[in-house]
Motif scaffolding. Sequence first.
Motif, PDB file in Angstrom:
ATOM      1  N   ALA A 151       0.759  -0.956   0.521  1.00 29.35           N
ATOM      2  CA  ALA A 151       0.140  -0.110  -0.017  1.00 29.35           C
ATOM      3  C   ALA A 151       0.413   0.843   0.174  1.00 29.35           C
ATOM      4  N   ARG A 152       2.172   0.854   0.682  1.00 32.07           N
ATOM      5  CA  ARG A 152       3.041   1.970   0.708  1.00 32.07           C
ATOM      6  C   ARG A 152       3.302   2.587  -0.500  1.00 32.07           C
ATOM      7  N   ARG A 153       3.317   1.445  -1.818  1.00 34.62           N
ATOM      8  CA  ARG A 153       4.068   1.811  -3.015  1.00 34.62           C
ATOM      9  C   ARG A 153       3.100   2.412  -4.114  1.00 34.62           C
ATOM     10  N   HIS A 154       2.021   1.119  -4.531  1.00 31.27           N
ATOM     11  CA  HIS A 154       1.342   1.137  -4.840  1.00 31.27           C
ATOM     12  C   HIS A 154      -0.507   1.383  -4.357  1.00 31.27           C
ATOM     13  N   ARG A 155      -0.906   2.175  -5.216  1.00 32.86           N
ATOM     14  CA  ARG A 155      -2.622   1.937  -5.649  1.00 32.86           C
ATOM     15  C   ARG A 155      -3.239   0.672  -6.133  1.00 32.86           C
ATOM     16  N   LEU A 156      -3.997  -0.380  -5.834  1.00 35.58           N
ATOM     17  CA  LEU A 156      -4.143  -1.160  -6.235  1.00 35.58           C
ATOM     18  C   LEU A 156      -5.736  -0.817  -6.847  1.00 35.58           C
ATOM     19  N   SER A 157      -6.030  -2.126  -8.111  1.00 38.88           N
ATOM     20  CA  SER A 157      -7.623  -1.985  -8.391  1.00 38.88           C
ATOM     21  C   SER A 157      -7.715  -2.947  -9.187  1.00 38.88           C
ATOM     22  N   GLU A 158      -9.099  -3.958  -9.501  1.00 33.87           N
ATOM     23  CA  GLU A 158      -9.567  -4.382 -10.169  1.00 33.87           C
ATOM     24  C   GLU A 158      -9.125  -4.794 -11.543  1.00 33.87           C
ATOM     25  N   PRO A 159      -9.145  -5.805 -12.213  1.00 36.22           N
ATOM     26  CA  PRO A 159      -8.764  -4.834 -14.076  1.00 36.22           C
ATOM     27  C   PRO A 159     -10.011  -4.761 -15.036  1.00 36.22           C
ATOM     28  N   PRO A 160     -10.543  -3.658 -16.136  1.00 31.75           N
ATOM     29  CA  PRO A 160     -11.261  -3.396 -15.786  1.00 31.75           C
ATOM     30  C   PRO A 160     -12.214  -4.080 -17.200  1.00 31.75           C
ATOM     31  N   GLY A 161     -13.275  -4.316 -17.364  1.00 32.01           N
ATOM     32  CA  GLY A 161     -13.718  -5.471 -18.143  1.00 32.01           C
ATOM     33  C   GLY A 161     -15.023  -6.144 -17.959  1.00 32.01           C
ATOM     34  N   PRO A 162     -15.516  -7.184 -18.098  1.00 27.66           N
ATOM     35  CA  PRO A 162     -16.503  -7.855 -17.591  1.00 27.66           C
ATOM     36  C   PRO A 162     -16.188  -8.935 -17.313  1.00 27.66           C
ATOM     37  N   ARG A 163     -14.704  -9.855 -17.367  1.00 26.89           N
ATOM     38  CA  ARG A 163     -13.781 -11.158 -16.893  1.00 26.89           C
ATOM     39  C   ARG A 163     -13.762 -10.360 -15.630  1.00 26.89           C
ATOM     40  N   PRO A 164     -14.283 -11.503 -14.465  1.00 26.13           N
ATOM     41  CA  PRO A 164     -13.564 -11.741 -13.269  1.00 26.13           C
ATOM     42  C   PRO A 164     -12.481 -11.094 -12.595  1.00 26.13           C
TER      43      PRO A 164
END
Length: 433
Positions: free
Chosen positions: A397-410
């Motif tokens: 968390a100190r180095r990055h912001r994380l996110s789930e990949p966009p799009g319909p694929r879970p």
Amino acid sequence: MGRRNEPPRLADGGFAVWSRDRLACARRGAAECGDVWQLEPGVYVASAAAPCEAVLRRARDFPKASAPLFPPLRRPGGALTPEERSFAHTARMRGLRAQAVAARTGRIAPRTARFADQWPDDEDVEVLPRVRHALAEIGVHYLFSEDAPLLLPPAAQLFLAREALVRPSRWVWPRWVPTPARRFRTRQQVAFTDALRPVVHRRRSSGLLGDDLLGQMLQPSPHHGLLPEEAVLDTLPGITVATFETPTRAAGWILLHLARHPEAADRVAAEAGSLPADPAATTGAHLGGLRYTQALVSEVLRLYPPSWLLTRQVARETQLAEYTLDAGSTVLVCPYTAQRDPREYAEPDRFRPERWLQDGDTPSGGGVFLSFGTGPHGCEGTALAMTMLTLLTAQTARRHRLSEPPGPRPSHQVTTLEGLATVGLRLRATARG
């Protein structure tokens, strides 16, 4: 069977319903049948805190199945005596207790920072293989220090052997049948033991035992003398895999929650700013300062315990809650439902790390927490796992912001067969400014 005080059975339940969605079936059983319920004749589920803790603590009434994943290799000298097994347990716990782990925080932290540093920016990355490799390096180094590079490759093969053994199969073979998976396990266990044996010989002959867990096991006891070499060699394959296998499942859920709860991730990142620039300078005091991060880890483990279902046998006719269970029955202990019980936690399905803090700052006990088990068979590596996971969370968390990949694929699939895991989890990291 058929006693008046027998646990209720889930309507239209059974293994067919269970196999389709085990989490949903577990929650439905707890809601409709109560604290203890019957899945099939002779198979019961403990779904609430009190019966779960009772089963785990009453090891004589509810023993753990004696089928270790890496059983002792067959040798001319025969199996270890109960006294030798007890001595081995005491010896390894010298290296796993909380004080020992805290003293080695500075050796754990650099590899968690390296994991975060090596995460590529703005790419969809499959998380679990990268996490597993990082935690394997940490775990094997914790156990074997400078000998870790020699033992890491056979340790990775031990993990593959475990995966092969727990893979779903149409057939349940008797333990004595030498299936391909069991033969593969034996080969990898022998390979690991063959790599470890000269390390043990060298350390004992030189007198330089080391201050890692292996060194603790090689220390003579004033009451028992030296732990037999075979006891050392038989103990360590299972411990080696355990240092990174279950924590990898936990880390997948934690990283997913950092992606889904950016405000919580921002708070972790701010708290991680207190860590020293040189990760090797991290101490137990620094770790203790990561109060919100530890709360977040605990909250994720409450909601998604990696070992969400524990199996115990009934040794003799006994009582559980108000019910009588026959000898030979099976009890499934379910931390997943116990830790989502509204009697234990307000808003039990809500992700709220603050529930683990008092006045927003001080760690709180909260309700029942069985993610590492409890009683005689509770997880020996709890302190090590929590240290690894807390530092990995903070450094990421100190180095990055994380996110789930966009799009319909879970971003992942949930599996419950051996543990609760985010199979195929993919996340994207963006560098913090």
